[in-house]
Scaffold this motif. Sequence first.
Motif, short mmCIF file in Angstrom:
data_model
loop_
_atom_site.label_atom_id
_atom_site.label_comp_id
_atom_site.label_asym_id
_atom_site.label_seq_id
_atom_site.Cartn_x
_atom_site.Cartn_y
_atom_site.Cartn_z
N ALA A 93 -21.90 25.09 -0.88
CA ALA A 93 -22.71 23.72 -1.27
C ALA A 93 -21.52 22.98 -3.02
O ALA A 93 -20.11 23.43 -3.26
CB ALA A 93 -22.94 24.45 -2.94
N ILE A 94 -21.09 21.67 -2.78
CA ILE A 94 -20.15 21.14 -3.61
C ILE A 94 -21.18 20.47 -4.78
O ILE A 94 -21.77 19.67 -4.38
CB ILE A 94 -19.99 19.97 -2.57
CG1 ILE A 94 -18.89 20.85 -1.59
CG2 ILE A 94 -18.57 19.31 -4.16
CD1 ILE A 94 -18.15 19.93 -1.07
N LEU A 111 -12.80 24.95 -9.01
CA LEU A 111 -12.83 23.64 -8.69
C LEU A 111 -11.81 23.18 -7.36
O LEU A 111 -11.03 23.67 -7.22
CB LEU A 111 -12.35 23.71 -10.16
CG LEU A 111 -12.78 23.38 -11.56
CD1 LEU A 111 -11.33 23.45 -12.82
CD2 LEU A 111 -13.78 22.49 -11.43
N ILE A 112 -12.32 22.00 -7.37
CA ILE A 112 -11.25 21.42 -6.72
C ILE A 112 -10.82 19.93 -7.12
O ILE A 112 -12.14 19.05 -7.28
CB ILE A 112 -11.73 21.47 -4.63
CG1 ILE A 112 -13.31 20.74 -5.03
CG2 ILE A 112 -12.02 22.53 -4.39
CD1 ILE A 112 -13.72 20.29 -3.50
N GLY A 113 -10.27 19.18 -6.57
CA GLY A 113 -9.63 18.30 -6.26
C GLY A 113 -9.95 17.00 -5.49
O GLY A 113 -10.34 17.31 -4.06
N TYR A 172 -14.64 18.68 -8.61
CA TYR A 172 -15.76 19.34 -7.97
C TYR A 172 -15.52 20.68 -8.05
O TYR A 172 -14.54 20.67 -8.04
CB TYR A 172 -15.86 18.32 -7.02
CG TYR A 172 -15.86 17.24 -6.32
CD1 TYR A 172 -17.57 16.63 -6.51
CD2 TYR A 172 -14.58 15.82 -6.17
CE1 TYR A 172 -17.37 14.86 -6.11
CE2 TYR A 172 -15.44 14.49 -5.90
CZ TYR A 172 -15.68 14.00 -6.40
OH TYR A 172 -16.07 12.71 -5.95
N PHE A 173 -16.94 20.96 -8.16
CA PHE A 173 -16.65 22.83 -7.86
C PHE A 173 -17.22 22.79 -6.25
O PHE A 173 -18.02 22.18 -5.60
CB PHE A 173 -18.37 23.52 -8.27
CG PHE A 173 -18.22 22.99 -10.10
CD1 PHE A 173 -17.40 23.71 -10.78
CD2 PHE A 173 -19.25 22.03 -10.84
CE1 PHE A 173 -17.87 24.04 -12.44
CE2 PHE A 173 -18.88 21.88 -12.13
CZ PHE A 173 -17.97 22.36 -13.10
N GLN A 204 -1.17 17.06 -8.36
CA GLN A 204 -1.61 16.66 -7.57
C GLN A 204 -2.67 17.37 -6.67
O GLN A 204 -2.61 18.02 -5.45
CB GLN A 204 -1.00 15.35 -6.79
CG GLN A 204 0.68 16.15 -5.98
CD GLN A 204 0.71 15.72 -5.05
OE1 GLN A 204 0.22 14.41 -4.48
NE2 GLN A 204 1.95 15.56 -4.50
N GLY A 205 -4.33 16.02 -6.82
CA GLY A 205 -5.18 17.10 -5.21
C GLY A 205 -6.25 17.98 -6.61
O GLY A 205 -6.62 18.63 -5.45
N ASP A 206 -5.71 18.72 -7.70
CA ASP A 206 -6.38 20.16 -7.62
C ASP A 206 -8.13 19.23 -9.12
O ASP A 206 -7.07 17.90 -9.28
CB ASP A 206 -5.48 20.95 -8.71
CG ASP A 206 -4.20 21.45 -7.13
OD1 ASP A 206 -4.68 21.26 -6.19
OD2 ASP A 206 -3.47 22.12 -8.28
N GLY A 207 -8.08 20.36 -8.88
CA GLY A 207 -9.47 19.79 -10.13
C GLY A 207 -9.19 20.05 -11.43
O GLY A 207 -8.73 21.54 -11.44
N TYR A 208 -9.90 19.58 -12.70
CA TYR A 208 -8.98 20.21 -14.09
C TYR A 208 -10.41 19.83 -14.59
O TYR A 208 -10.92 18.80 -14.63
CB TYR A 208 -8.39 19.11 -14.53
CG TYR A 208 -6.82 20.51 -14.31
CD1 TYR A 208 -6.06 20.75 -14.36
CD2 TYR A 208 -6.26 19.15 -13.09
CE1 TYR A 208 -5.47 21.73 -13.29
CE2 TYR A 208 -5.17 19.22 -12.33
CZ TYR A 208 -4.70 20.51 -12.75
OH TYR A 208 -3.36 20.68 -11.71
#
Length: 265
Positions: free
Chosen positions: A235-236, A213-215, A261-262, A175-179
């Motif tokens: 940056a994002i 990567l972030i969520g 998001y990056f 949960q909460g991580d980016g993929y």
Amino acid sequence: SGTYTIKPIYYTLKHFAKYVDKGYIRVAIANKNPKIALTAYKHPTQNKLTIVAIIRSADSIDYVLNFGEKIETSQVFQTVEGSYFKSVAGIDAHNSIKLPGRSISTIVIDFTIKPITQKINLEEGWNLVSTNVQLEDSSITSIFNGLNVQEIKTMDAFWKKGIDPSLNGFNTITQGDGYFVKMNAAGTLNIVGYPSTKTINASNIQSISSWQLIGYPYQTATPVSKFFNATNTSAIKNFNSFWIPNNTLGNLKNMEPGCGYFFKK
């Protein structure tokens, strides 16, 4: 003659009796305002609380309930002169409630966290996503059951459809991580669970020069600038837009539920 008259004292008693039943326990409640008389009663088995507030002065008061737990739902019933035990607006998002002058209010609070459903629309091809719910079964095969997903990646590991699970870099979703999610066909991901308790803190994101990567673990959209600024972020971006501190050209304004998001320090 079989008729009767309900007098105001009936409603006064109703404020204490309607939502306080056998087994309820009277508990202490902090109150620094001498103009408010408060009593509180806890449900014997459920995570619920009934508060009765009495205002004897003519001035209305904006009262803030400072609880450590999140208030999931609330009901408020108020009596003022000429209006008795009427349902009014509940506690607002800031845990505040307006108490009219010369009134009695019964405040029924439910702290019980209820399951929610997160809906993520997935396009054919690559998607950049994150989840914001806690799951009992966070396996990829369970979460994406019924969807034609081919591959899921992070920046340094992958999961692929049809290969031996031991060869995959991961088999669960956090949960909460980016993929990155590659779909063979478009579909809608529906995830039922409890709201994520994760938070975003730029200072806790690994300090490396490359993109990460972030969520987004929250339930509603929030401006990017609430979490990130020139001191913690370069940056994002996502597939369609970007945000750079103090740069007005970027069109990424808010972080959205379901999106990944990056991120670059």
